[in-house]
Design an enzyme around this catalytic site. Structure first.
Site, PDB file in Angstrom:
ATOM      1  N   ASP A 151       0.816  -1.223   0.000  1.00 23.95           N
ATOM      2  CA  ASP A 151       0.000   0.000   0.000  1.00 23.95           C
ATOM      3  C   ASP A 151       0.849   1.272   0.000  1.00 23.95           C
ATOM      4  O   ASP A 151       0.483   2.281   0.596  1.00 23.95           O
ATOM      5  CB  ASP A 151      -0.963   0.023   1.214  1.00 23.95           C
ATOM      6  CG  ASP A 151      -1.857  -1.199   1.225  1.00 23.95           C
ATOM      7  OD1 ASP A 151      -2.326  -1.596   0.142  1.00 23.95           O
ATOM      8  OD2 ASP A 151      -2.071  -1.766   2.305  1.00 23.95           O
ATOM      9  N   GLU A 152       1.956   1.204  -0.680  1.00 20.81           N
ATOM     10  CA  GLU A 152       2.836   2.375  -0.761  1.00 20.81           C
ATOM     11  C   GLU A 152       2.355   3.361  -1.827  1.00 20.81           C
ATOM     12  O   GLU A 152       2.823   4.501  -1.873  1.00 20.81           O
ATOM     13  CB  GLU A 152       4.274   1.941  -1.115  1.00 20.81           C
ATOM     14  CG  GLU A 152       4.952   1.039  -0.091  1.00 20.81           C
ATOM     15  CD  GLU A 152       4.772  -0.438  -0.417  1.00 20.81           C
ATOM     16  OE1 GLU A 152       3.912  -0.770  -1.264  1.00 20.81           O
ATOM     17  OE2 GLU A 152       5.482  -1.264   0.182  1.00 20.81           O
TER      18      GLU A 152
ATOM     19  N   GLY B  57       0.138   1.362  -7.389  1.00 18.66           N
ATOM     20  CA  GLY B  57      -0.854   1.506  -8.465  1.00 18.66           C
ATOM     21  C   GLY B  57      -0.817   2.901  -9.055  1.00 18.66           C
ATOM     22  O   GLY B  57      -0.794   3.072 -10.269  1.00 18.66           O
TER      23      GLY B  57
ATOM     24  N   ASN C 185      -5.916 -10.290  -3.377  1.00 21.97           N
ATOM     25  CA  ASN C 185      -5.645  -9.700  -2.068  1.00 21.97           C
ATOM     26  C   ASN C 185      -5.005  -8.317  -2.254  1.00 21.97           C
ATOM     27  O   ASN C 185      -4.900  -7.556  -1.307  1.00 21.97           O
ATOM     28  CB  ASN C 185      -4.730 -10.598  -1.226  1.00 21.97           C
ATOM     29  CG  ASN C 185      -3.473 -11.025  -1.964  1.00 21.97           C
ATOM     30  OD1 ASN C 185      -3.454 -11.057  -3.190  1.00 21.97           O
ATOM     31  ND2 ASN C 185      -2.433 -11.344  -1.248  1.00 21.97           N
TER      32      ASN C 185
ATOM     33  N   HIS D  63      -5.054  -1.778  -5.443  1.00 25.39           N
ATOM     34  CA  HIS D  63      -4.309  -0.625  -5.949  1.00 25.39           C
ATOM     35  C   HIS D  63      -5.321   0.448  -6.335  1.00 25.39           C
ATOM     36  O   HIS D  63      -6.137   0.236  -7.224  1.00 25.39           O
ATOM     37  CB  HIS D  63      -3.468  -1.016  -7.173  1.00 25.39           C
ATOM     38  CG  HIS D  63      -2.434  -2.065  -6.864  1.00 25.39           C
ATOM     39  ND1 HIS D  63      -1.716  -2.707  -7.830  1.00 25.39           N
ATOM     40  CD2 HIS D  63      -2.007  -2.572  -5.695  1.00 25.39           C
ATOM     41  CE1 HIS D  63      -0.885  -3.569  -7.261  1.00 25.39           C
ATOM     42  NE2 HIS D  63      -1.052  -3.508  -5.968  1.00 25.39           N
TER      43      HIS D  63
HETATM   44  P1  GDP Z   1      -0.736   0.109  -3.612  1.00 27.38           P
HETATM   45  O1  GDP Z   1      -1.357  -1.128  -3.080  1.00 27.38           O
HETATM   46  O2  GDP Z   1       0.737   0.192  -3.379  1.00 27.38           O
HETATM   47  O3  GDP Z   1      -1.088   0.364  -5.055  1.00 27.38           O
HETATM   48  O4  GDP Z   1      -1.352   1.333  -2.765  1.00 27.38           O
HETATM   49  P2  GDP Z   1      -2.892   1.562  -2.379  1.00 27.38           P
HETATM   50  O5  GDP Z   1      -3.600   2.056  -3.575  1.00 27.38           O
HETATM   51  O6  GDP Z   1      -3.434   0.378  -1.675  1.00 27.38           O
HETATM   52  O7  GDP Z   1      -2.738   2.671  -1.247  1.00 27.38           O
HETATM   53  C1  GDP Z   1      -2.308   3.958  -1.520  1.00 27.38           C
HETATM   54  C2  GDP Z   1      -3.432   4.944  -1.194  1.00 27.38           C
HETATM   55  O8  GDP Z   1      -2.921   6.246  -1.115  1.00 27.38           O
HETATM   56  C3  GDP Z   1      -4.511   5.009  -2.248  1.00 27.38           C
HETATM   57  O9  GDP Z   1      -5.746   5.269  -1.632  1.00 27.38           O
HETATM   58  C4  GDP Z   1      -4.078   6.171  -3.136  1.00 27.38           C
HETATM   59  O10 GDP Z   1      -5.169   6.797  -3.794  1.00 27.38           O
HETATM   60  C5  GDP Z   1      -3.488   7.084  -2.120  1.00 27.38           C
HETATM   61  N1  GDP Z   1      -2.351   7.900  -2.587  1.00 27.38           N
HETATM   62  C6  GDP Z   1      -1.371   7.551  -3.455  1.00 27.38           C
HETATM   63  N2  GDP Z   1      -0.445   8.525  -3.534  1.00 27.38           N
HETATM   64  C7  GDP Z   1      -0.853   9.506  -2.685  1.00 27.38           C
HETATM   65  C8  GDP Z   1      -0.299  10.769  -2.290  1.00 27.38           C
HETATM   66  O11 GDP Z   1       0.757  11.192  -2.731  1.00 27.38           O
HETATM   67  N3  GDP Z   1      -1.018  11.492  -1.366  1.00 27.38           N
HETATM   68  C9  GDP Z   1      -2.177  11.063  -0.837  1.00 27.38           C
HETATM   69  N4  GDP Z   1      -2.789  11.828   0.052  1.00 27.38           N
HETATM   70  N5  GDP Z   1      -2.721   9.876  -1.183  1.00 27.38           N
HETATM   71  C10 GDP Z   1      -2.068   9.110  -2.089  1.00 27.38           C
HETATM   72 MG    MG Z   2      -2.843  -1.685  -1.781  1.00 27.67          MG
END
Ligand code: GDP
Ligand code: MG
Length: 425
Positions: free
Chosen positions: A12-13, A16, A37, A40
């Site tokens: 969840d970094e 996506g 699971n 993104h």
């Molecule tokens: P992934 O699993 O690595 O793709 O990440 P996730 O999508 O699960 O979690 C990242 C969350 O942070 C998502 O809800 C994105 O919309 C949000 N997000 C991503 N980049 C940023 C950012 O720079 N700032 C903020 N506030 N939210 C972000």
């Molecule tokens: Mg995620």
């Protein structure tokens, strides 16, 4: 050009959102491990999307998306995900989506088994997403899994299904005392959902190798982060597959090719879904504030994520495991408004200070050692150049860059596609 986008932390970094951003430069996006699971979240001019199985390049016109052999695929879930995208006006066709015939099918009894096992574990549960991921990867290595290409061979499939269901029911009935599944139910399931997906199934390894041979640019999209890798993560609180970039060419189907670039996605603070040691964790009001500011609720499950300070030993280890050449530091905007920001710069293990990330069994005994940095009050979400950032924000970035030893090339300051800054080396 073969590039991996991988997670440095616990997942969840914001992988996506970075794939969505960088895919404009690539011809192909490949998911190489994991299943539904994953969650993104991508926000762009087409809307807000939560992708679980489909590569995040599916939202870019002209990009071919591949689901590699390293993945485990819940057929019903994938049909639903494709349907939701089509309803939102996104085209998903065999031209822009290709599924490996070697990818493994995550069956309804795997999901059942996952739930039964978490129930059995009760307060010792692993914090599984209950999507059947651990049981199906277990089945894969026991050679009791069904692969996508087998859906074409109906007679053979029926024979294997009979053997597998008989075997699986031994566990379901005799270990868990639950209701067995029938061959007919499973056959109907495979026909109903597998049937819809057959047009997408092909030899994706050949497709990718040919594309790479023509000089096309390929982006590998990881699910989860280094600390959830089955070998190198915080075992047993890991996922059941290799999330690391080195596995990308294998899970994609081109083990003969080498990565040119590994881009690590690293969060400006820490978050972690599920159980397991999480050294720099915050609790109570402090955690609540950060969780709210960052919207830290699981995209796949809706579960509140555990949150904490940026963790240098864990991130430096993650960078090493990912072989990251450069970093995208995400969600920096979430830290705005704090008087001071803590960074976990070392651990204390049995009274001794260490800057190394320890073996997972020792991790639970580690205590965080914090360094405090000055915060900034300004809302930075509209900043698009390094010069726009408050000096303290830039100092925070430079501190982390120095502590982790990897060039931070991108900093994201918002969830939408264009909310990012590029920094010079
Ligand atoms: P992934 O699993 O690595 O793709 O990440 P996730 O999508 O699960 O979690 C990242 C969350 O942070 C998502 O809800 C994105 O919309 C949000 N997000 C991503 N980049 C940023 C950012 O720079 N700032 C903020 N506030 N939210 C972000
Ligand atoms: Mg995620």
């Amino acid at each position: 050009m073969l590039t991996a986008i991988c997670g440095i932390n616990w997942g969840d970094e914001g992988k996506g959102r970075m794939v969505d951003l960088l895919s404009s430069d690539y011809n192909v996006v490949v998911r190489y491990q994991g299943g539904n699971n994953a969650g993104h979240t991508v926000i762009n001019e087409k809307g807000k999307f939560i992708l679980n199985l489909l590569p995040s390049g599916i939202l870019r016109d002209g990009v071919v998306n591949v689901m590699g052999n390293g993945m485990v695929i819940d057929l019903k879930h994938l049909c639903g995900e494709i349907g939701r995208l089509r309803d939102a006006g996104i085209s998903v066709t065999p031209q822009n989506l290709k599924i490996s015939s070697m990818a493994v099918i995550c069956m309804p009894y795997n999901v059942m088994q996952d739930c039964l096992e978490e129930e059995r574990l009760a307060d010792k549960k692993y914090g599984s997403t209950k999507r059947g991921i651990a049981p199906i990867y277990g089945d894969k290595y026991l050679k009791k899994a069904i692969r996508m290409g087998e859906l074409f061979e109906k007679d053979l499939l029926r024979e294997r299904l009979k053997d597998i269901v008989e075997w699986k029911n031994l566990t379901i009935e005799k270990v868990y005392g639950a209701k067995p599944v029938t061959v007919e139910e499973m056959e109907t399931y495979l026909e109903e959902y597998g049937g819809q997906l057959l047009p997408f199934v092909c030899d994706t390894g050949k497709f990718l190798n040919d594309a790479a041979g023509r000089g096309e640019k390929i982006l590998f999209e990881a699910q989860l982060g280094a600390l959830r890798d089955i070998d190198f993560g915080i075992y047993p609180y890991t996922s059941s597959s290799n999330t690391i970039a080195a596995y990308a060419p294998i899970g994609a189907g081109i083990p003969n090719r080498k990565l040119d670039l590994s881009i690590g996605i690293m969060k400006a603070y820490s978050s972690c879904v599920g159980e397991g040691p999480f050294t720099a964790e915050y609790f109570g009001e402090k955690a609540e504030k950060l969780r709210e500011a960052g919207g830290e609720y699981g995209a796949a499950t809706g579960r509140p994520r555990r949150v904490g300070a940026f963790d240098v030993p864990a991130s430096r280890y993650g960078i090493r495991m990912q072989g990251a050449d450069e970093i995208a530091l995400t969600k920096l905007d979430v830290l705005s408004g704090m008087d001071e920001i803590e960074v976990c710069t070392a651990y204390e293990l049995d009274g001794k200070r260490t800057e190394e990330f320890p073996f997972s069994a020792d991790l639970a005994r580690c205590k965080p050692v914090y360094t405090k940095l000055k915060g900034w009050k300004k809302d930075i979400s509209s900043c698009r150049r390094a010069e726009d950032l408050p000096a303290e924000a830039l100092e925070y970035i430079r501190f982390i860059e120095k502590a982790t030893g990897c060039y931070i090339r991108y900093v994201s300051v918002g969830a939408s596609r264009e909310a990012y800054i590029t920094l010079d080396k």
